[in-house]
Design an enzyme around this catalytic site. Sequence first.
Site, PDB file in Angstrom:
ATOM      1  N   ILE A 154       0.839  -1.206   0.000  1.00 32.91           N
ATOM      2  CA  ILE A 154       0.000   0.000   0.000  1.00 32.91           C
ATOM      3  C   ILE A 154       0.874   1.256   0.000  1.00 32.91           C
ATOM      4  CG2 ILE A 154      -1.721   1.321   1.312  1.00 32.91           C
ATOM      5  CD1 ILE A 154      -2.827  -1.437   2.284  1.00 32.91           C
ATOM      6  N   ASP A 173      11.143   2.609   6.091  1.00 31.78           N
ATOM      7  CA  ASP A 173      10.812   1.208   6.363  1.00 31.78           C
ATOM      8  C   ASP A 173      12.107   0.491   6.716  1.00 31.78           C
ATOM      9  OD1 ASP A 173       9.741  -1.475   6.371  1.00 31.78           O
ATOM     10  OD2 ASP A 173       8.144  -0.748   5.068  1.00 31.78           O
ATOM     11  N   PRO A 204       1.732  -2.388   9.294  1.00 32.15           N
ATOM     12  CA  PRO A 204       0.881  -3.218  10.154  1.00 32.15           C
ATOM     13  C   PRO A 204       1.179  -2.864  11.614  1.00 32.15           C
ATOM     14  CG  PRO A 204       2.660  -4.525   9.195  1.00 32.15           C
ATOM     15  CD  PRO A 204       2.806  -3.145   8.639  1.00 32.15           C
ATOM     16  N   ASN A 209       5.619  -0.876  17.071  1.00 29.99           N
ATOM     17  CA  ASN A 209       5.179   0.445  16.599  1.00 29.99           C
ATOM     18  C   ASN A 209       3.880   0.913  17.255  1.00 29.99           C
ATOM     19  OD1 ASN A 209       3.360  -1.187  15.321  1.00 29.99           O
ATOM     20  ND2 ASN A 209       3.788  -0.476  13.254  1.00 29.99           N
ATOM     21  N   ASP A 256      -8.758   7.053   8.896  1.00 32.60           N
ATOM     22  CA  ASP A 256      -9.734   6.008   8.599  1.00 32.60           C
ATOM     23  C   ASP A 256      -9.763   4.988   9.731  1.00 32.60           C
ATOM     24  OD1 ASP A 256     -11.675   4.772   6.899  1.00 32.60           O
ATOM     25  OD2 ASP A 256     -10.189   3.227   6.432  1.00 32.60           O
ATOM     26  N   GLU A 261     -11.443   0.747  18.092  1.00 36.07           N
ATOM     27  CA  GLU A 261     -12.589   0.690  17.176  1.00 36.07           C
ATOM     28  C   GLU A 261     -13.304  -0.660  17.213  1.00 36.07           C
ATOM     29  OE1 GLU A 261     -10.323   1.649  13.472  1.00 36.07           O
ATOM     30  OE2 GLU A 261     -10.931  -0.340  12.812  1.00 36.07           O
ATOM     31  N   HIS A 293     -13.125   3.134   9.049  1.00 40.80           N
ATOM     32  CA  HIS A 293     -12.316   2.031   8.513  1.00 40.80           C
ATOM     33  C   HIS A 293     -12.915   1.491   7.204  1.00 40.80           C
ATOM     34  CE1 HIS A 293      -9.171  -1.091   9.983  1.00 40.80           C
ATOM     35  NE2 HIS A 293      -9.154  -0.998   8.663  1.00 40.80           N
TER      36      HIS A 293
HETATM   37  C1  COI Z   1      -7.523  -5.138   6.643  1.00 43.95           C
HETATM   38  O1  COI Z   1      -7.770  -5.865   5.672  1.00 43.95           O
HETATM   39  O2  COI Z   1      -6.572  -5.370   7.404  1.00 43.95           O
HETATM   40  C2  COI Z   1      -8.363  -3.972   6.890  1.00 43.95           C
HETATM   41  O3  COI Z   1      -7.909  -3.070   7.523  1.00 43.95           O
HETATM   42  C3  COI Z   1      -9.786  -4.003   6.406  1.00 43.95           C
HETATM   43  C4  COI Z   1     -10.671  -4.696   7.401  1.00 43.95           C
HETATM   44  C5  COI Z   1     -11.031  -3.827   8.543  1.00 43.95           C
HETATM   45  C6  COI Z   1     -11.958  -5.190   6.779  1.00 43.95           C
END
Ligand code: COI
Length: 330
Positions: A154, A173, A204, A209, A256, A261, A293
Site C-alpha cells: 500500500i 521502512d 501493520p 510500533n 480512517d 474501534e 475504517h
Molecule cells: C484489513 O484488511 O486489514 C483492513 O484493515 C480491512 C478490514 C477492517 C476489513
Amino acid sequence: MKVFVYSYRDFDEGEIFTRYSNEYGIELGICRDAPTLENAYLAEGYEYLSIITTEIDADLVTRFHELGVKMISTRTVGYDHIDLHKAEELGVQVGNATYSPNCVADYTIMLMLMSVRKMKRIMERANINDFSLPGNQGREMPNLTIGIIGTGKIGRTVIKYLSGFGCKVYAYDLFKHDDVKKYAEYVELDTIYANCDMISIHMPLGDSNYHLINQDSIAKMKDKVIIINTARGGIIDSAALIEGLESGKIGAAGLDVVEKEFGLYYYDLKSQVLDNRELMILRSYPNVIVTPHMAFYTDQAIDDMVHHSIKSCWLVEHGKENPWQVRCSR
Ligand code: COI
C-alpha cells in the site's frame, strides 16, 4: 470440507461466498455476528473459520481449539486482532487475505487531498450556505514534502501515485524496496518528522510500533503537519494527537482508523451512547476527517478477501503451501 464464516454479510459477500465455495467444493456454515465465547459453539464440527477484524483473544482461540478448529482465516490483511501466541501454542493455524493495494492507496490520496484542501470545513460551511473564503485556503500538492511510513504494497502504491503530483517524498521502512527509490528517498524517521508537511502511515500494527506517533514524535514534527492514517489506530496515541491538534502543532488529520474501534465498526449504533471519547473529540474538529475504517471497501477488495480466505483454507486442507499463512514472530 467445511468452513464456518463469522460476520457473514449477505448484501456484499453472499454471492461471492457462494461462487467460491462452489468452485472449491466447500460446505459453508454462516453466522452474521462476530465470533464470541457465547456463539463459538456454532463452529463445532468445522475445522476452518473465516472471520474479519473482530477480536479473537486467547480465550476465544482456546474455545475454538476445544471445538476442533484447526485454522482461523481472517478475510483481512491485518491480523493484529488475533492472539497469535495462543494460536501457535495450541497449534491453530492463522491465515490472512491479501487484496489489491489500490483500494487503500486511492482512499489515502483522497484523505490527503481532502485534508490539504480543507474539504470537511468547505463542505460543512457550504451545506449551511456559508460560501465565504476565510479559513478555507488550501495548499498545492507539488509544493509539499510528504513522508510515507511503511513501504509495503500500500505504501509503495501511494508513493507511485504521489509521484504523479510531483511531491517530494521521503519514505521509511526497515525493508527497502528498489522500486520506491525511483520516486522517493528512504530516510530515518526523524528526517521525516523534521521535514514533512504531511505524514501518512502504512504499517501493520505490532508491539514495536504501538503509539509510534506520540507526544515525543509529534514534538519533532513540522508545525501544521498533516497526519493521515489508513493503517491501524494503535499506531497513533490518540491523546497525543488531540493535544497536538488543540495546540495547533498538527494542522489537520485524515483518519480512517482510530484506537479502540473494536465493537464499533461495522455496526449501526446511531441510537447508542458510544464508549470512545477520543473518537468523539477527534471527529468534532473542523480539520479532522474521521471515517469508519472504509479504505478497503471496494468491489475488487471484497472479492479478493472472500476468495483468498476460502482458498487458503482449501490449500491447508489439501496439504499445499499456503501463501496467506501467518506466522507468529516472537
Ligand atoms: C484489513 O484488511 O486489514 C483492513 O484493515 C480491512 C478490514 C477492517 C476489513
